[in-house]
Design a protein around this motif. Structure first.
Motif, PDB file in Angstrom:
ATOM      1  N   TYR A   1       0.320  -6.041   5.475  1.00  0.00           N
ATOM      2  CA  TYR A   1       0.332  -4.753   4.756  1.00  0.00           C
ATOM      3  C   TYR A   1       1.741  -4.176   4.787  1.00  0.00           C
ATOM      4  O   TYR A   1       2.256  -3.837   5.855  1.00  0.00           O
ATOM      5  CB  TYR A   1      -0.654  -3.774   5.395  1.00  0.00           C
TER       6      TYR A   1
ATOM      7  N   THR B   1       0.362   7.475   3.534  1.00  0.00           N
ATOM      8  CA  THR B   1      -0.613   7.183   2.485  1.00  0.00           C
ATOM      9  C   THR B   1      -1.825   8.109   2.583  1.00  0.00           C
ATOM     10  O   THR B   1      -2.263   8.685   1.579  1.00  0.00           O
ATOM     11  CB  THR B   1      -1.073   5.710   2.589  1.00  0.00           C
TER      12      THR B   1
ATOM     13  N   TYR C   1       0.850  -1.199   0.000  1.00  0.00           N
ATOM     14  CA  TYR C   1       0.000   0.000   0.000  1.00  0.00           C
ATOM     15  C   TYR C   1       0.880   1.241   0.000  1.00  0.00           C
ATOM     16  O   TYR C   1       2.067   1.178   0.335  1.00  0.00           O
ATOM     17  CB  TYR C   1      -0.936   0.001   1.230  1.00  0.00           C
TER      18      TYR C   1
ATOM     19  N   TYR D   1       4.482  -1.291   3.320  1.00  0.00           N
ATOM     20  CA  TYR D   1       4.511   0.054   2.715  1.00  0.00           C
ATOM     21  C   TYR D   1       5.355   0.049   1.431  1.00  0.00           C
ATOM     22  O   TYR D   1       6.424  -0.569   1.382  1.00  0.00           O
ATOM     23  CB  TYR D   1       5.086   1.063   3.722  1.00  0.00           C
TER      24      TYR D   1
ATOM     25  N   GLU E   1      -7.095   2.191  12.872  1.00  0.00           N
ATOM     26  CA  GLU E   1      -5.885   3.002  12.659  1.00  0.00           C
ATOM     27  C   GLU E   1      -6.186   4.139  11.688  1.00  0.00           C
ATOM     28  O   GLU E   1      -5.826   5.291  11.908  1.00  0.00           O
ATOM     29  CB  GLU E   1      -4.798   2.073  12.078  1.00  0.00           C
ATOM     30  N   MET E   2      -6.871   3.806  10.603  1.00  0.00           N
ATOM     31  CA  MET E   2      -7.128   4.807   9.562  1.00  0.00           C
ATOM     32  C   MET E   2      -8.206   5.799   9.989  1.00  0.00           C
ATOM     33  O   MET E   2      -8.141   6.978   9.647  1.00  0.00           O
ATOM     34  CB  MET E   2      -7.497   4.121   8.248  1.00  0.00           C
TER      35      MET E   2
ATOM     36  N   LEU F   1      -7.042  -2.215  10.863  1.00  0.00           N
ATOM     37  CA  LEU F   1      -6.708  -1.224   9.834  1.00  0.00           C
ATOM     38  C   LEU F   1      -7.757  -0.099   9.849  1.00  0.00           C
ATOM     39  O   LEU F   1      -7.411   1.088   9.775  1.00  0.00           O
ATOM     40  CB  LEU F   1      -6.686  -1.912   8.458  1.00  0.00           C
TER      41      LEU F   1
ATOM     42  N   LEU G   1       2.951  -0.066  10.381  1.00  0.00           N
ATOM     43  CA  LEU G   1       1.664   0.228   9.764  1.00  0.00           C
ATOM     44  C   LEU G   1       1.262   1.691   9.978  1.00  0.00           C
ATOM     45  O   LEU G   1       0.831   2.377   9.040  1.00  0.00           O
ATOM     46  CB  LEU G   1       0.585  -0.701  10.337  1.00  0.00           C
TER      47      LEU G   1
ATOM     48  N   VAL H   1       0.698   4.110   6.880  1.00  0.00           N
ATOM     49  CA  VAL H   1      -0.683   4.549   6.630  1.00  0.00           C
ATOM     50  C   VAL H   1      -0.768   6.080   6.721  1.00  0.00           C
ATOM     51  O   VAL H   1      -1.470   6.720   5.943  1.00  0.00           O
ATOM     52  CB  VAL H   1      -1.654   3.841   7.615  1.00  0.00           C
TER      53      VAL H   1
ATOM     54  N   SER I   1      -8.970   5.081   2.581  1.00  0.00           N
ATOM     55  CA  SER I   1      -8.460   6.458   2.625  1.00  0.00           C
ATOM     56  C   SER I   1      -9.444   7.403   1.958  1.00  0.00           C
ATOM     57  O   SER I   1      -9.865   8.398   2.560  1.00  0.00           O
ATOM     58  CB  SER I   1      -7.123   6.591   1.873  1.00  0.00           C
TER      59      SER I   1
ATOM     60  N   VAL J   1      -6.587  -0.200   1.494  1.00  0.00           N
ATOM     61  CA  VAL J   1      -6.018   1.018   2.095  1.00  0.00           C
ATOM     62  C   VAL J   1      -6.406   2.245   1.252  1.00  0.00           C
ATOM     63  O   VAL J   1      -6.801   3.285   1.789  1.00  0.00           O
ATOM     64  CB  VAL J   1      -4.478   0.912   2.247  1.00  0.00           C
TER      65      VAL J   1
END
Ligand SMILES: NC(=O)c1ccc[n+]([C@@H]2O[C@H](COP(=O)([O-])OP(=O)(O)OC[C@H]3O[C@@H](n4cnc5c(N)ncnc54)[C@H](O)[C@@H]3O)[C@@H](O)[C@H]2O)c1
Length: 313
Positions: A211, A299, A173, A213, A249-250, A246, A292, A296, A190, A186
Motif C-alpha cells: 500500500y 486518507t 491509496y 500513499y 490500523e484503520m 490494515l 502506512l 492512512v 474508510s 482503503v
C-alpha cells in the motif's frame, strides 16, 4: 518549466499529479473522458479537455497544446472488468495508448511517463519484495494490457527517440480514491468504518499488498519529469501489509469497534505481492515518505470530511 499533458487527470492519482505539476510552475493540460474521473478534481489553472484518448479529437488537443511531456494515467482500471470484457480493456489500455504514443511521435513530444502496475504485471512473484526483473506473469487481462503498454513505450522509445519513464505502482491509496482501483480496500474500509457499517474481508485476510500513499506516487511523477531515461521502476514501500493489519490500523484510527465479517476468498485474487524499491532510489532519487499509519491517517481524515458525498458521480 514544461508544457505537460496529463491523461486521466480528473481521476484519483493523476489529479494529485496535476496539482503538484501546477505548484511547481508547469503549464498543464488534462485529457479525461470523465468515465471515472470528476471534473471538480481538476483545478481551474489546468486546461481541461473532456476527450477520450481513443477519439480523433485527440489530434486537435495535441495541435492546440503542443505538449513537451505526456504523463499517461488514463485507463480502464477495474481488474474484474478486464476479466469480463478483455476487448474493452485492451481497447482503452492498449489501443488507446498506442494512439497516444503515435501522436507523441508525430508531434515531437520529448518525454513520456506511464502509470504501470507492479501488482498486476508480476502476478504472484517468486521473490519478495518483487524486483523489476521479476517474470511478467499477469493473472488478469488488465495486467497483460499494462505489460503490453510497457513494451509499446520501449519500442516507440527506440523508434522515435522518445525518452520515457515507466512507473510500476503498488496499491495506491489516499484522498479522492476510487473504491474500484487496485487499493480500493482503503477507500471501502474508510467509508464503512466511519459510517459504522459492516466491513467485509474476503478470504482469511492474510493476503499481502504494497500500500503506497498517493503523495509518494506524486513525488515519483515529479522526479520522473527529469530523471531516468528509458527506465522501468517499482513505486511502492518495499513492505507487505495484510488486510487484517490494515483493518486493525484503520479501526484504531476511526474508532471502529466491530469485528470484520469474513467472506469466501475471491477466485483469482493474488496471495502475496509487494515491491522492491531500491531501483527507484538509485534512478529517480525517490523514496516513499509516508508509512502506512501516516498515509492512512491522511486518507481517513479526507473521508471523514467528505462523508456523504463519496463515490457519487
Ligand atoms: N490505483 C492504483 O492502485 C493503481 C495501481 C497501479 C496502476 N494504476 C494506474 O494509475 C492510473 C490512474 O489510476 P487511478 O487509480 O487514479 O484511477 P482513476 O479511474 O481514478 O483514473 C483514471 C482516469 O482515466 C479516465 N479515463 C478512463 N478511460 C479513459 C479514456 N478512454 N479516455 C480518457 N480518459 C479516460 C477516467 O475518467 C479517470 O479519470 C491508471 O492507469 C491505473 O491503471 C493505479
Amino acid at each position: 518549466m514544461s508544457r505537460i499533458l496529463v491523461t486521466g487527470g480528473a481521476g484519483f492519482i493523476a489529479s494529485h499529479i496535476v496539482d503538484a505539476y501546477l505548484a511547481a510552475g508547469h503549464d498543464v493540460a488534462v485529457v479525461d473522458n470523465l468515465s471515472n474521473g470528476k471534473r471538480e478534481n481538476v483545478q481551474e489553472a489546468a486546461r481541461f479537455y473532456e476527450v477520450d484518448i481513443r477519439s480523433p479529437q485527440l489530434v486537435e488537443v495535441f495541435a492546440e497544446e503542443k505538449p513537451e511531456i505526456v504523463n499517461h494515467h488514463a485507463a480502464q482500471i477495474d481488474v474484474r472488468v478486464s476479466v469480463e470484457d478483455p476487448l474493452f480493456d485492451a481497447d482503452v489500455n492498449v489501443l488507446g495508448m498506442i494512439k497516444l504514443l503515435e501522436l507523441c511521435a508525430k508531434t515531437g513530444v520529448k518525454r513520456f511517463v506511464f502509470a504501470s502496475s507492479g501488482g498486476a504485471i508480476y502476478g504472484e512473484p517468486a521473490v519478495l519484495p518483487a524486483p523489476e526483473e521479476s517474470r511478467i506473469i499477469p493473472l488478469a487481462p488488465y495486467g497483460a494490457a499494462k505489460a503490453a503498454g510497457e513494451l509499446y513505450i520501449e519500442t516507440f522509445g527506440r523508434l522515435h527517440a522518445l525518452s520515457y519513464a515507466i512507473l510500476r505502482y503498488g496499491n495506491v491509496y489516499g484522498p479522492r480514491q476510487d473504491p474500484l482501483g487496485e487499493a480500493g480496500v482503503v477507500a471501502i474500509f474508510s467509508s464503512a468504518m466511519l459510517a459504522n457499517n459492516d466491513v467485509r474481508i474476503y478470504g482469511a485476510g492474510e493476503q499481502l499488498r504494497d500500500y503506497v500513499y498517493v503523495g509518494d506516487v506524486v513525488s515519483a511523477n515529479v522526479a520522473a519529469l527529469t530523471r531516468g531515461d528509458g527506465i522501468s521502476v517499482n513505486i511502492g514501500t518495499g513492505k507487505g501489509t495484510s488486510v487484517n493489519e490494515l483493518f486493525k490500523e484503520m479501526a484504531a484510527l476511526t474508532g471502529y469497534e466491530r469485528e470484520p465479517i469474513y467472506c469466501p476468498r475471491r477466485a483469482g485474487e493474488l496471495e502475496r505481492t509487494y515491491l522492491a524499491v531500491k531501483k527507484a532510489k538509485e534512478l529517480l532519487g525517490w523514496e516513499p515518505a509516508n508509512d502506512l499509519k501516516t498515509g492512512v491517517q491522511k486518507t481517513v481524515e479526507y473521508f471523514r470530511k467528505a462523508k456523504g458525498t463519496l463515490f457519487t458521480k
